[in-house]
Design a protein around this motif. Sequence first.
Motif, PDB file in Angstrom:
ATOM      1  N   ILE A 287       0.822  -1.191   0.050  1.00 34.91           N
ATOM      2  CA  ILE A 287      -0.051  -0.117   0.202  1.00 34.91           C
ATOM      3  C   ILE A 287       0.932   1.182   0.257  1.00 34.91           C
ATOM      4  O   ILE A 287       1.844   1.249   0.749  1.00 34.91           O
ATOM      5  CB  ILE A 287      -1.064   0.073   1.234  1.00 34.91           C
ATOM      6  N   GLY A 288       0.645   1.966  -0.852  1.00 34.72           N
ATOM      7  CA  GLY A 288       1.718   3.172  -1.078  1.00 34.72           C
ATOM      8  C   GLY A 288       3.171   2.811  -1.242  1.00 34.72           C
ATOM      9  O   GLY A 288       3.250   1.886  -2.216  1.00 34.72           O
ATOM     10  N   ASN A 289       4.031   3.085  -0.419  1.00 32.97           N
ATOM     11  CA  ASN A 289       5.148   2.640  -0.738  1.00 32.97           C
ATOM     12  C   ASN A 289       5.727   1.893   0.415  1.00 32.97           C
ATOM     13  O   ASN A 289       6.923   1.654   0.729  1.00 32.97           O
ATOM     14  CB  ASN A 289       6.300   4.129  -0.525  1.00 32.97           C
ATOM     15  N   LEU A 290       4.497   1.039   0.954  1.00 32.22           N
ATOM     16  CA  LEU A 290       4.829   0.149   2.310  1.00 32.22           C
ATOM     17  C   LEU A 290       4.555  -1.259   1.646  1.00 32.22           C
ATOM     18  O   LEU A 290       3.817  -1.413   0.719  1.00 32.22           O
ATOM     19  CB  LEU A 290       3.992   0.498   3.375  1.00 32.22           C
ATOM     20  N   VAL A 291       5.320  -2.136   2.406  1.00 34.74           N
ATOM     21  CA  VAL A 291       4.749  -3.576   2.306  1.00 34.74           C
ATOM     22  C   VAL A 291       4.245  -4.082   3.720  1.00 34.74           C
ATOM     23  O   VAL A 291       5.140  -3.875   4.763  1.00 34.74           O
ATOM     24  CB  VAL A 291       6.219  -4.369   1.891  1.00 34.74           C
ATOM     25  N   ALA A 292       3.318  -4.959   3.809  1.00 29.49           N
ATOM     26  CA  ALA A 292       2.698  -5.349   4.859  1.00 29.49           C
ATOM     27  C   ALA A 292       2.848  -6.832   4.960  1.00 29.49           C
ATOM     28  O   ALA A 292       2.507  -7.373   3.782  1.00 29.49           O
ATOM     29  CB  ALA A 292       1.378  -4.949   5.003  1.00 29.49           C
ATOM     30  N   ARG A 293       3.073  -7.541   6.055  1.00 27.58           N
ATOM     31  CA  ARG A 293       3.040  -8.831   6.254  1.00 27.58           C
ATOM     32  C   ARG A 293       2.598  -9.405   7.504  1.00 27.58           C
ATOM     33  O   ARG A 293       2.698  -8.596   8.371  1.00 27.58           O
ATOM     34  CB  ARG A 293       4.524  -9.512   6.026  1.00 27.58           C
ATOM     35  N   ALA A 294       1.887 -10.480   7.344  1.00 28.50           N
ATOM     36  CA  ALA A 294       1.125 -11.040   8.469  1.00 28.50           C
ATOM     37  C   ALA A 294       2.390 -11.994   9.171  1.00 28.50           C
ATOM     38  O   ALA A 294       3.026 -13.135   8.343  1.00 28.50           O
ATOM     39  CB  ALA A 294       0.203 -11.674   8.438  1.00 28.50           C
ATOM     40  N   GLY A 295       2.793 -12.109  10.325  1.00 25.88           N
ATOM     41  CA  GLY A 295       3.701 -12.907  10.866  1.00 25.88           C
ATOM     42  C   GLY A 295       3.406 -13.494  12.452  1.00 25.88           C
ATOM     43  O   GLY A 295       2.451 -12.989  13.021  1.00 25.88           O
ATOM     44  N   PRO A 296       4.214 -14.177  12.820  1.00 19.71           N
ATOM     45  CA  PRO A 296       4.052 -14.488  14.392  1.00 19.71           C
ATOM     46  C   PRO A 296       3.930 -13.351  15.441  1.00 19.71           C
ATOM     47  O   PRO A 296       3.162 -13.648  16.436  1.00 19.71           O
ATOM     48  CB  PRO A 296       5.048 -15.469  14.513  1.00 19.71           C
TER      49      PRO A 296
END
Length: 309
Positions: A287-296
């Motif tokens: 989103i935009g200039n960001l990376v998002a991840r789901a982690g523990p």
Amino acid sequence: MIERFSAALAALRFGEGRLGLAVSGGPDSLALLLLAHALLPGRIAAATVDHGLRPESAGEAEHVARLCGGLDVPHATLAVVVDPGNVQSAARAARYAALGDWIQREGIVALATAHHADDQAETLLMRLGRASGVAGLAGVRARGTLPGTRLALLRPLLGFRRAELAAVVAAAGWQAVDDPSNRDDRFDRARVRKALAGADWLDVPALAVSAAHLGDADAAIDWAAAREWQDCVVKAPLGLIYRPQAPRAVALRVIARIVAELDGEEPRGGAVARVFEALLAGQPASIGNLVARAGPDGLSFTKAPARRS
């Protein structure tokens, strides 16, 4: 009418000082001028914003100036330049910026606009048709702040109907400005206004009250999102980590704030919702200039790696 207007201003906590009025010359804002002059003689000033979008706009500002002169009310015409693109949105931003500068220069304590019950109902119906969430459906609040400032913005006419305000102007023998864009079917609001006029089975004041209730709900979600941010968002070496605990509507506000904090721009609601759904499914998203991840450890948001040229 004057008693109702007085009660509305009192409820908005307007006490001492001068009140600034945004007066376009239309019937709604002229009624605001007449009511405020009757209630607060010597304590008001008016300004007309000339967007320069129609050949008649300069003459309309002069018309308002003459009416104000007849009441001995100080008046200013504020010329603005509207950026290309979404003309209505750009005009609104330019208008509020000019009015904010004006009231600060003049030492005015608050700005009043002529938004009324019909405006609230029209906005609610328009946004229902766009599948807006609570923030989009929320009606304008009776008391707020000018965008980008801490200056008080008052809307004392939200309990009044458009026809009532037009009657105030007619009783004074004044001629209101006729803006043809109000009847132009290219604009959503004009089409909704016509539809409402022909739907006498719709209760406009009730729609306006519903919009106000949604405004209260929007404020409650903001409050909950601030608590969620405090309890569930932590700094990480490369960004922020969010461990959602709240319902979806609150989580979306928190994610929007994360994006604004890290990327510097407010994201669109649809983009935030898509990212959240992807993360819930265990998939990375951007989103935009960001990376998002789901982690523990939760949902991580970091700057995307710079692209090689």
